[in-house]
Design an enzyme around this catalytic site. Structure first.
Site, mmCIF file in Angstrom:
data_model
loop_
_atom_site.group_PDB
_atom_site.id
_atom_site.type_symbol
_atom_site.label_atom_id
_atom_site.label_comp_id
_atom_site.label_asym_id
_atom_site.label_seq_id
_atom_site.Cartn_x
_atom_site.Cartn_y
_atom_site.Cartn_z
ATOM 1 N N ARG A 118 31.359 5.135 30.986
ATOM 2 C CA ARG A 118 31.311 4.345 29.743
ATOM 3 C C ARG A 118 29.891 3.873 29.411
ATOM 4 O O ARG A 118 29.556 3.729 28.239
ATOM 5 C CB ARG A 118 32.269 3.152 29.847
ATOM 6 C CG ARG A 118 33.717 3.563 29.609
ATOM 7 C CD ARG A 118 34.658 2.390 29.715
ATOM 8 N NE ARG A 118 35.959 2.723 29.159
ATOM 9 C CZ ARG A 118 37.077 2.069 29.443
ATOM 10 N NH1 ARG A 118 37.061 1.042 30.260
ATOM 11 N NH2 ARG A 118 38.207 2.430 28.879
ATOM 12 N N LYS A 279 48.591 -1.098 33.311
ATOM 13 C CA LYS A 279 48.768 -1.910 32.087
ATOM 14 C C LYS A 279 50.146 -1.623 31.498
ATOM 15 O O LYS A 279 50.279 -1.094 30.388
ATOM 16 C CB LYS A 279 47.660 -1.589 31.087
ATOM 17 C CG LYS A 279 46.294 -2.048 31.569
ATOM 18 C CD LYS A 279 45.201 -1.714 30.586
ATOM 19 C CE LYS A 279 43.853 -2.182 31.088
ATOM 20 N NZ LYS A 279 42.740 -1.730 30.257
ATOM 21 N N GLY A 435 39.346 4.212 31.373
ATOM 22 C CA GLY A 435 38.272 3.968 32.329
ATOM 23 C C GLY A 435 38.620 4.445 33.723
ATOM 24 O O GLY A 435 37.837 5.154 34.369
ATOM 25 N N GLY A 458 44.205 3.387 26.282
ATOM 26 C CA GLY A 458 45.107 2.784 25.294
ATOM 27 C C GLY A 458 44.737 3.213 23.885
ATOM 28 O O GLY A 458 45.611 3.523 23.066
HETATM 29 N N1 LIG Z 1 51.799 1.753 41.652
HETATM 30 C C1 LIG Z 1 50.772 0.995 41.257
HETATM 31 N N2 LIG Z 1 50.763 -0.332 41.486
HETATM 32 C C2 LIG Z 1 49.720 -1.099 41.117
HETATM 33 N N3 LIG Z 1 48.630 -0.636 40.463
HETATM 34 C C3 LIG Z 1 48.594 0.685 40.210
HETATM 35 C C4 LIG Z 1 49.645 1.565 40.571
HETATM 36 N N4 LIG Z 1 49.320 2.794 40.190
HETATM 37 C C5 LIG Z 1 48.108 2.714 39.604
HETATM 38 N N5 LIG Z 1 47.661 1.446 39.631
HETATM 39 C C6 LIG Z 1 46.357 0.947 39.130
HETATM 40 O O1 LIG Z 1 46.218 1.187 37.767
HETATM 41 C C7 LIG Z 1 44.843 0.978 37.456
HETATM 42 C C8 LIG Z 1 44.468 1.740 36.214
HETATM 43 O O2 LIG Z 1 45.355 1.392 35.162
HETATM 44 P P1 LIG Z 1 44.932 1.469 33.635
HETATM 45 O O3 LIG Z 1 43.869 0.455 33.370
HETATM 46 O O4 LIG Z 1 46.186 1.367 32.865
HETATM 47 O O5 LIG Z 1 44.297 2.933 33.538
HETATM 48 P P2 LIG Z 1 43.097 3.441 32.626
HETATM 49 O O6 LIG Z 1 41.900 2.551 32.918
HETATM 50 O O7 LIG Z 1 42.874 4.840 33.031
HETATM 51 O O8 LIG Z 1 43.563 3.277 31.222
HETATM 52 C C9 LIG Z 1 44.079 1.430 38.672
HETATM 53 O O9 LIG Z 1 43.180 0.409 39.055
HETATM 54 C C10 LIG Z 1 45.156 1.672 39.730
HETATM 55 O O10 LIG Z 1 44.833 1.130 40.999
HETATM 56 O O1 LIG Z 2 39.812 -0.219 29.768
HETATM 57 C C1 LIG Z 2 40.211 -0.299 28.595
HETATM 58 O O2 LIG Z 2 41.365 0.267 28.172
HETATM 59 P P1 LIG Z 2 42.120 1.482 28.925
HETATM 60 O O3 LIG Z 2 42.397 1.043 30.351
HETATM 61 O O4 LIG Z 2 43.383 1.648 28.130
HETATM 62 O O5 LIG Z 2 41.206 2.658 28.838
HETATM 63 C C2 LIG Z 2 39.418 -0.977 27.527
HETATM 64 O O6 LIG Z 2 38.212 -1.501 28.016
HETATM 65 C C3 LIG Z 2 40.260 -2.047 26.840
HETATM 66 O O7 LIG Z 2 40.594 -3.037 27.769
HETATM 67 P P2 LIG Z 2 41.915 -3.944 27.552
HETATM 68 O O8 LIG Z 2 43.129 -3.059 27.742
HETATM 69 O O9 LIG Z 2 41.797 -5.027 28.609
HETATM 70 O O10 LIG Z 2 41.841 -4.491 26.139
#
Ligand SMILES: Nc1ncnc2c1ncn2[C@@H]1O[C@H](COP(=O)(O)OP(=O)(O)O)[C@@H](O)[C@H]1O
Ligand SMILES: O=C(OP(=O)(O)O)[C@H](O)COP(=O)(O)O
Length: 483
Positions: A118, A279, A435, A458
């Site tokens: 990023r 999330k 991320g 997201g």
């Molecule tokens: N079963 C699980 N329980 C708790 N956390 C998890 C699990 N599977 C994945 N994660 C966590 O989810 C996080 C990423 O989620 P998210 O922010 O939604 O993804 P991204 O950043 O790719 O959008 C990682 O830090 C990972 O450790």
């Molecule tokens: O990591 C982010 O989103 P993503 O995990 O859905 O890629 C962005 O920085 C937005 O963060 P937020 O979901 O806490 O608003």
């Protein structure tokens, strides 16, 4: 309702295309004799499968028109929002530019950056501004802090940002207030001031107008390059545009929209989405819309335990969103009704604590003991997921399959990354967003073979849903640009 034959408000600037070429495509593109510009009419929009009411209409049309490039129409519109690329040194020299980037990078326990995608992605916009003599006031969030929290400070980013930009970035201890104003006043042309985490103020996520005004008062104009946060209507992504003109899109935002709108508006099928991560509450809602778009939906990560619990399966101390249990049940029923292949893992890797050195074992998804938590998908699930992806033509992935940061629970995520790399090599369109998901793909060393690495998880999912991204909508409309 608009008349079916009225011209749309979309018109593309004149191109060097000869009129005969344009007439050849007259069923789709009409040459307006008055302006010699190409304009699209509602009738032809419908033939192209667009809806005039679609909020992303102009972006989709831009993408479609670009696809005519190889067929004789040389002029294309790159974007309908004003772009930072339209700003020259005459606009920028000596100007204070508020740049909202998404520098929400993963950090380890030692506050070291584990993936700088990023930060690297934000560099072209910042470089363009400093090379044209602007004073860049750089803003971002990091994580989801509740108030001022040292571990979410942006300070660890300064060395990497400075190295990538080739100048020493100055860091403020706050993002508004007299100390920040003093630093801004002392900035030379072509320099960068990094503000402290904008989410240290609760007013940021509330999109508080007074807070937005304070941020805006630091600068003369606004650039939003935070694609990863473009789905949030926050003070620094949306509110601030009401007080700063012009408000324009950065190169990264533009690039992401250009690619993603084109790829997901008419994807090659079968089309699969893989959704995981932690999330849950913000992404489970997206699934409902995804069921309208995809043929296959694979769920992993922290997402799955809410689905299991909704089906009456014990999940131990795994991540669960209690208030989404009904939604999970509805989604399973909807998937069945729509004929979407919704796959949940059949086995999971469980841990006796949330730690890299936890004891772990593989169990069927229906046999998670009390006190244990699911932190990865199991080997049977990996095989089922791989098999189901075999015939796909487009795959979008957001959210790791497990806690990949801990080696013991990284297998599922790494297996998906490798599978998508293999599919990419066979011509499948592979889009990775988010991320942590991008960090996982970088860790496996396969990022470069994917069709598109998106800095927003997201945000890319919401775009795929057809939702309006508030951070994009708030920007100034451009005079269409022929390139
Ligand atoms: N079963 C699980 N329980 C708790 N956390 C998890 C699990 N599977 C994945 N994660 C966590 O989810 C996080 C990423 O989620 P998210 O922010 O939604 O993804 P991204 O950043 O790719 O959008 C990682 O830090 C990972 O450790
Ligand atoms: O990591 C982010 O989103 P993503 O995990 O859905 O890629 C962005 O920085 C937005 O963060 P937020 O979901 O806490 O608003």
């Amino acid at each position: 309702m608009a008349s079916a034959t009225a011209p749309t408000t979309l018109s593309l600037l004149p191109t060097t295309t000869s009129s005969s070429t344009s007439h050849t495509r007259s069923s789709l593109l009409h040459l307006s004799p008055a302006s010699s510009s190409i304009s699209l009419r509602f009738t032809s929009l419908r033939r192209l499968g667009f809806s005039a009411a679609d909020p992303l209409l102009s972006l989709k049309v831009a993408s479609k028109v670009r696809s005519f490039g190889g067929k004789g129409v040389r002029g294309v519109v790159s974007m309908v929002k004003k772009s930072v690329g339209d700003l020259t040194s005459a606009d920028l020299k000596g100007k204070k530019v508020f740049v909202r980037a998404d520098l929400n990078v993963p950090l380890n326990d030692n506050q070291e950056i584990t993936d700088d995608t990023r930060i690297r992605a934000a560099v072209p916009t910042i470089k363009h501004l400093i090379q044209n003599g602007a004073k860049v006031i750089l803003s971002s969030h990091l994580g989801r802090p509740k108030g001022v929290t040292p571990k979410f400070s942006l300070a660890p980013l300064v060395p990497r940002l400075s190295a990538l930009l080739g100048i020493q970035v100055v860091k403020a201890d706050d993002c508004i207030g007299p100390e920040v104003e003093k630093l801004v006043a002392s900035l030379p042309d072509g320099s960068v001031l990094l503000l402290e985490n904008v989410r240290f103020y609760k007013e940021e996520e509330k999109n508080d107008p007074e807070f937005a005004k304070k941020l805006a008062s630091l600068a003369d104009l606004y650039v939003n390059d935070a694609f990863g946060t473009a789905h949030r209507a926050h003070a620094s992504t949306e509110g601030v545009t009401k007080f700063l003109k012009p408000s324009v899109a950065g190169f990264l935002l533009q690039k992401e929209l250009d690619y993603l709108v084109g790829a997901v508006s008419s994807p090659k099928r079968p089309f699969a989405a893989i959704v995981g991560g932690s999330k849950v509450s913000s992404k489970i809602g997206v699934i409902e819309s995804l069921l309208e778009k995809v043929d296959i939906l694979l769920l992993g990560g922290g997402m799955i335990f809410t689905f299991y619990k909704a089906q009456g399966i014990s999940v131990g101390s795994s991540l669960v969103e209690e208030d989404k249990l009904d939604l999970a049940t509805t989604l399973i029923e909807k998937a069945k009704a729509k004929g979407v292949s919704l796959l949940l893992p059949t086995d999971v890797v469980i841990a006796d604590k949330f730690a890299p050195d936890a004891n772990s074992k593989i169990v069927p998804a229906s046999a998670i003991p009390d006190g244990w938590m699911g932190l990865d998908i199991g080997p049977d699930s990996i095989k089922t997921f791989n098999d189901s992806l075999e015939t796909t033509k487009t795959v979008i992935w957001n959210g790791p399959m497990g806690v990949f940061e801990f080696e013991k629970f990284a297998t599922g995520t790494e297996a998906v990354a490798k599978k998508l790399a293999e599919l990419s090599g066979k011509g499948v369109t592979t889009i990775i967003g988010g991320g942590d998901s991008v960090a996982a793909v970088e860790k496996v060393g396969v990022a470069s073979v994917m069709s598109h690495i998106s800095t927003g998880g997201g945000a890319s999912l919401e775009l795929l849903e057809g939702k309006q991204l508030p951070g994009v909508l708030a920007l100034d409309e451009a005079t269409p640009v022929a390139v």
